[in-house]
Design a protein around this motif. Structure first.
Motif, PDB file in Angstrom:
ATOM      1  N   GLU A  84       0.851  -1.186   0.000  1.00 30.15           N
ATOM      2  CA  GLU A  84       0.000   0.000   0.000  1.00 30.15           C
ATOM      3  C   GLU A  84       0.889   1.239   0.000  1.00 30.15           C
ATOM      4  OE1 GLU A  84      -2.189   2.086  -0.893  1.00 30.15           O
ATOM      5  OE2 GLU A  84      -3.708   0.749  -0.052  1.00 30.15           O
ATOM      6  N   LYS A  85       0.960   1.890  -1.161  1.00 30.94           N
ATOM      7  CA  LYS A  85       1.811   3.065  -1.275  1.00 30.94           C
ATOM      8  C   LYS A  85       1.035   4.372  -1.216  1.00 30.94           C
ATOM      9  CE  LYS A  85       1.945   3.464  -6.345  1.00 30.94           C
ATOM     10  NZ  LYS A  85       1.480   4.869  -6.381  1.00 30.94           N
ATOM     11  N   ASN A  86      -0.279   4.287  -1.038  1.00 32.55           N
ATOM     12  CA  ASN A  86      -1.116   5.490  -1.029  1.00 32.55           C
ATOM     13  C   ASN A  86      -1.689   5.753   0.357  1.00 32.55           C
ATOM     14  OD1 ASN A  86      -1.075   5.946  -4.007  1.00 32.55           O
ATOM     15  ND2 ASN A  86      -2.007   3.924  -3.989  1.00 32.55           N
ATOM     16  N   PRO A  87      -1.723   7.007   0.784  1.00 34.61           N
ATOM     17  CA  PRO A  87      -2.203   7.312   2.130  1.00 34.61           C
ATOM     18  C   PRO A  87      -3.719   7.237   2.280  1.00 34.61           C
ATOM     19  CG  PRO A  87      -1.662   9.343   0.996  1.00 34.61           C
ATOM     20  CD  PRO A  87      -1.229   8.217   0.094  1.00 34.61           C
ATOM     21  N   THR A  88      -4.435   7.438   1.192  1.00 33.25           N
ATOM     22  CA  THR A  88      -5.898   7.385   1.248  1.00 33.25           C
ATOM     23  C   THR A  88      -6.441   7.338  -0.172  1.00 33.25           C
ATOM     24  OG1 THR A  88      -7.875   8.433   2.185  1.00 33.25           O
ATOM     25  CG2 THR A  88      -6.219   9.904   1.262  1.00 33.25           C
ATOM     26  N   TYR A  89      -7.735   7.216  -0.290  1.00 33.23           N
ATOM     27  CA  TYR A  89      -8.393   7.112  -1.590  1.00 33.23           C
ATOM     28  C   TYR A  89      -9.662   7.968  -1.593  1.00 33.23           C
ATOM     29  CZ  TYR A  89      -5.461   3.003  -2.477  1.00 33.23           C
ATOM     30  OH  TYR A  89      -4.399   2.158  -2.646  1.00 33.23           O
ATOM     31  N   MET A  90     -10.200   8.185  -2.798  1.00 33.76           N
ATOM     32  CA  MET A  90     -11.520   8.776  -2.973  1.00 33.76           C
ATOM     33  C   MET A  90     -12.412   7.721  -3.614  1.00 33.76           C
ATOM     34  SD  MET A  90     -10.599  11.262  -6.202  1.00 33.76           S
ATOM     35  CE  MET A  90      -8.936  11.669  -5.726  1.00 33.76           C
ATOM     36  N   TYR A  91     -13.716   7.787  -3.348  1.00 32.92           N
ATOM     37  CA  TYR A  91     -14.628   6.748  -3.812  1.00 32.92           C
ATOM     38  C   TYR A  91     -15.902   7.374  -4.392  1.00 32.92           C
ATOM     39  CZ  TYR A  91     -11.684   4.237  -0.447  1.00 32.92           C
ATOM     40  OH  TYR A  91     -10.608   3.742   0.248  1.00 32.92           O
ATOM     41  N   GLY A  92     -16.488   6.698  -5.382  1.00 32.44           N
ATOM     42  CA  GLY A  92     -17.728   7.210  -5.947  1.00 32.44           C
ATOM     43  C   GLY A  92     -18.573   6.125  -6.594  1.00 32.44           C
ATOM     44  N   VAL A  93     -19.893   6.275  -6.516  1.00 37.06           N
ATOM     45  CA  VAL A  93     -20.853   5.415  -7.208  1.00 37.06           C
ATOM     46  C   VAL A  93     -21.649   6.289  -8.172  1.00 37.06           C
ATOM     47  CG1 VAL A  93     -22.870   3.917  -6.960  1.00 37.06           C
ATOM     48  CG2 VAL A  93     -21.028   3.815  -5.264  1.00 37.06           C
ATOM     49  N   ASN A  94     -21.814   5.807  -9.393  1.00 35.22           N
ATOM     50  CA  ASN A  94     -22.496   6.560 -10.441  1.00 35.22           C
ATOM     51  C   ASN A  94     -23.761   5.828 -10.885  1.00 35.22           C
ATOM     52  OD1 ASN A  94     -19.919   8.319 -11.106  1.00 35.22           O
ATOM     53  ND2 ASN A  94     -19.263   6.186 -11.169  1.00 35.22           N
ATOM     54  N   VAL A  95     -24.850   6.576 -11.087  1.00 41.40           N
ATOM     55  CA  VAL A  95     -26.089   6.005 -11.606  1.00 41.40           C
ATOM     56  C   VAL A  95     -26.578   6.907 -12.746  1.00 41.40           C
ATOM     57  CG1 VAL A  95     -28.408   5.204 -11.091  1.00 41.40           C
ATOM     58  CG2 VAL A  95     -26.656   5.140  -9.303  1.00 41.40           C
ATOM     59  N   ALA A  96     -26.804   6.302 -13.904  1.00 31.96           N
ATOM     60  CA  ALA A  96     -27.249   7.061 -15.077  1.00 31.96           C
ATOM     61  C   ALA A  96     -28.576   6.521 -15.591  1.00 31.96           C
ATOM     62  CB  ALA A  96     -26.202   6.996 -16.185  1.00 31.96           C
ATOM     63  N   LEU A  97     -29.438   7.427 -16.001  1.00 27.91           N
ATOM     64  CA  LEU A  97     -30.695   7.082 -16.668  1.00 27.91           C
ATOM     65  C   LEU A  97     -30.586   7.576 -18.108  1.00 27.91           C
ATOM     66  CD1 LEU A  97     -33.707   6.056 -16.305  1.00 27.91           C
ATOM     67  CD2 LEU A  97     -34.293   8.476 -16.006  1.00 27.91           C
ATOM     68  N   VAL A  98     -30.709   6.669 -19.072  1.00 25.25           N
ATOM     69  CA  VAL A  98     -30.550   7.051 -20.480  1.00 25.25           C
ATOM     70  C   VAL A  98     -31.725   6.561 -21.307  1.00 25.25           C
ATOM     71  CG1 VAL A  98     -28.041   6.777 -20.184  1.00 25.25           C
ATOM     72  CG2 VAL A  98     -29.347   4.994 -21.374  1.00 25.25           C
ATOM     73  N   GLU A  99     -31.886   7.201 -22.469  1.00 28.87           N
ATOM     74  CA  GLU A  99     -32.861   6.732 -23.452  1.00 28.87           C
ATOM     75  C   GLU A  99     -32.141   6.530 -24.776  1.00 28.87           C
ATOM     76  OE1 GLU A  99     -37.329   7.575 -25.247  1.00 28.87           O
ATOM     77  OE2 GLU A  99     -36.423   9.019 -23.859  1.00 28.87           O
ATOM     78  N   VAL A 100     -32.423   5.395 -25.414  1.00 28.68           N
ATOM     79  CA  VAL A 100     -31.790   5.058 -26.688  1.00 28.68           C
ATOM     80  C   VAL A 100     -32.834   5.064 -27.800  1.00 28.68           C
ATOM     81  CG1 VAL A 100     -30.486   3.316 -27.966  1.00 28.68           C
ATOM     82  CG2 VAL A 100     -30.052   3.644 -25.526  1.00 28.68           C
ATOM     83  N   ASP A 101     -32.549   5.771 -28.876  1.00 21.22           N
ATOM     84  CA  ASP A 101     -33.370   5.701 -30.088  1.00 21.22           C
ATOM     85  C   ASP A 101     -32.779   4.587 -30.946  1.00 21.22           C
ATOM     86  OD1 ASP A 101     -34.548   5.964 -32.577  1.00 21.22           O
ATOM     87  OD2 ASP A 101     -34.544   8.158 -32.533  1.00 21.22           O
ATOM     88  N   VAL A 102     -33.417   3.430 -30.939  1.00 21.51           N
ATOM     89  CA  VAL A 102     -32.836   2.275 -31.631  1.00 21.51           C
ATOM     90  C   VAL A 102     -32.855   2.443 -33.141  1.00 21.51           C
ATOM     91  CG1 VAL A 102     -33.332   0.672 -29.760  1.00 21.51           C
ATOM     92  CG2 VAL A 102     -35.046   1.040 -31.558  1.00 21.51           C
ATOM     93  N   ASN A 103     -33.651   3.379 -33.653  1.00 25.25           N
ATOM     94  CA  ASN A 103     -33.690   3.609 -35.106  1.00 25.25           C
ATOM     95  C   ASN A 103     -32.462   4.368 -35.588  1.00 25.25           C
ATOM     96  OD1 ASN A 103     -36.281   2.390 -35.553  1.00 25.25           O
ATOM     97  ND2 ASN A 103     -37.203   4.200 -34.587  1.00 25.25           N
ATOM     98  N   THR A 104     -31.938   5.231 -34.729  1.00 27.73           N
ATOM     99  CA  THR A 104     -30.754   6.008 -35.113  1.00 27.73           C
ATOM    100  C   THR A 104     -29.516   5.602 -34.322  1.00 27.73           C
ATOM    101  OG1 THR A 104     -31.175   7.750 -33.463  1.00 27.73           O
ATOM    102  CG2 THR A 104     -32.242   7.976 -35.624  1.00 27.73           C
TER     103      THR A 104
END
Length: 342
Positions: free
Chosen positions: A166-186
């Motif tokens: 372990e060479k690092n004194p500490t860390y940062m952490y994150g959780v991401n949540v995305a809501l998307v819409e896909v146009d399957v025709n394009t």
């Protein structure tokens, strides 16, 4: 998000939710070092000297926040702090802008400089000397703060025989949540909403950290959907490389902070910039898969790739690409370490 996606699917739309999580190191490890300087001026203001390179990571507001906090016993206000930054002739070496280290290392060096300056200003009765009083007594009014990680118990690197360390004194952490819409025709994907939940330690200036978040997550969305840097001869500008435009970024970006103090961090804080870029793109990619069943393996998920994936899926084709070599797998690396001890 999930309820909204399910309601949209019931209407025949291709809306999906994706989640990802990630973190990032703080500092370059056991050999990291930084210096800054604080000077008491004749008018009672403070000048802070450093080489915290501002590449969008808030070097000026970070410097100001650290200085005001470190000199809190003096009652110093933001308007009383002058910044002299990145003049290598007169500023100490605060070191490189990388590994989300600048805030952490410069902050600790600022605390050291502030301690020295206040020790020099402090009278026996606990009150503070003015600049004129210090000059009359021959006491220096400028002090260089130093912080390094040479002897605080960090490993210089991973153990070559075990892969552990372990060479690092500490860390940062994150959780991401995305809501998307896909146009399957394009094949076009639109990010509708985005939420980040994470821990970057104690937040000293919320407006600045939120700015990091909005910028970094916008970059993550661009990384997922449009940014390509490989063909330099083809892309002659930043826009040509696919930097996201305003209509690609949702207005609804929600940032939620869990503030866990970092014991060795300046005022309990740590860095924040790269947690907003380390994994956010995968929430979008996972959401596309959840919306229409198309897994994009080679970023960015441009409309042509998503459309081609959708059409292949309708034909019953397997979208999984053949395995390609990206280096040794984890287990292979462990076997190599065991077979070749140092």
């Amino acid at each position: 998000y999930k309820a909204e996606a399910e309601a949209a699917k019931a209407e025949g739309r291709h809306v999906g939710v994706g989640i990802s999580m990630g973190g990032f190191i703080i500092t370059i490890g056991a050999f990291d070092v930084a210096e800054v300087a604080l000077e008491l001026n004749p008018d009672g203001t403070i000048t802070h000297y450093n080489t915290w390179e501002d590449m969008g990571q808030g070097g000026d507001i970070g410097t100001l926040t650290h200085t005001v906090k470190a000199l809190e016993p003096l009652g110093i206000k933001p308007g009383q702090v002058k910044l002299v930054m990145n003049d290598s002739k007169i500023c100490p070496d605060t070191n490189l802008a990388a590994a989300s280290r600048s805030h952490y290392m410069a902050g600790n060096a600022t605390i050291d400089a502030a301690r020295q300056l206040m020790d020099a200003m402090r009278k026996d009765d606990g009150s503070w000397r003015t600049y004129d009083e210090m000059a009359a007594e021959g006491i220096p009014t400028k002090y260089t703060g130093h912080y390094d990680q040479f002897n605080i118990g960090l490993d210089p690197g991973l153990d070559p025989n075990t892969g552990e360390g372990e060479k690092n004194p500490t860390y940062m952490y994150g959780v991401n949540v995305a809501l998307v819409e896909v146009d399957v025709n394009t094949g076009k994907t639109q990010v509708l909403r985005y939420t980040w939940v994470g821990d970057v330690g104690v937040v000293g200036n919320m407006l600045s950290v939120e700015g990091q978040g909005y910028g970094g997550l916008s970059h993550s969305i661009g990384f997922a959907l449009s940014e390509e840097y490989g063909a330099e001869n083809k892309h002659g500008s930043m826009i040509g490389c696919g930097i996201p435009q305003i209509d690609m970024i949702p207005d609804d970006i929600n940032l939620i902070f869990q503030e866990t103090p970092r014991p060795a961090g300046p005022h309990g804080s740590c860095g924040c910039s790269e947690v907003f870029q380390s994994s956010g793109h995968m929430a979008v990619i996972n959401a596309i898969n959840n919306a229409c069943g198309v897994r994009v393996y080679a970023l960015p998920a441009t409309p042509d790739k998503v459309k081609a994936g959708w059409e292949a899926k309708q034909r019953g084709e397997d979208l999984t690409p053949p395995k390609y070599y990206l280096g040794t797998d984890f287990e292979e690396e462990l076997e190599m370490i065991k077979a070749n001890p140092l």
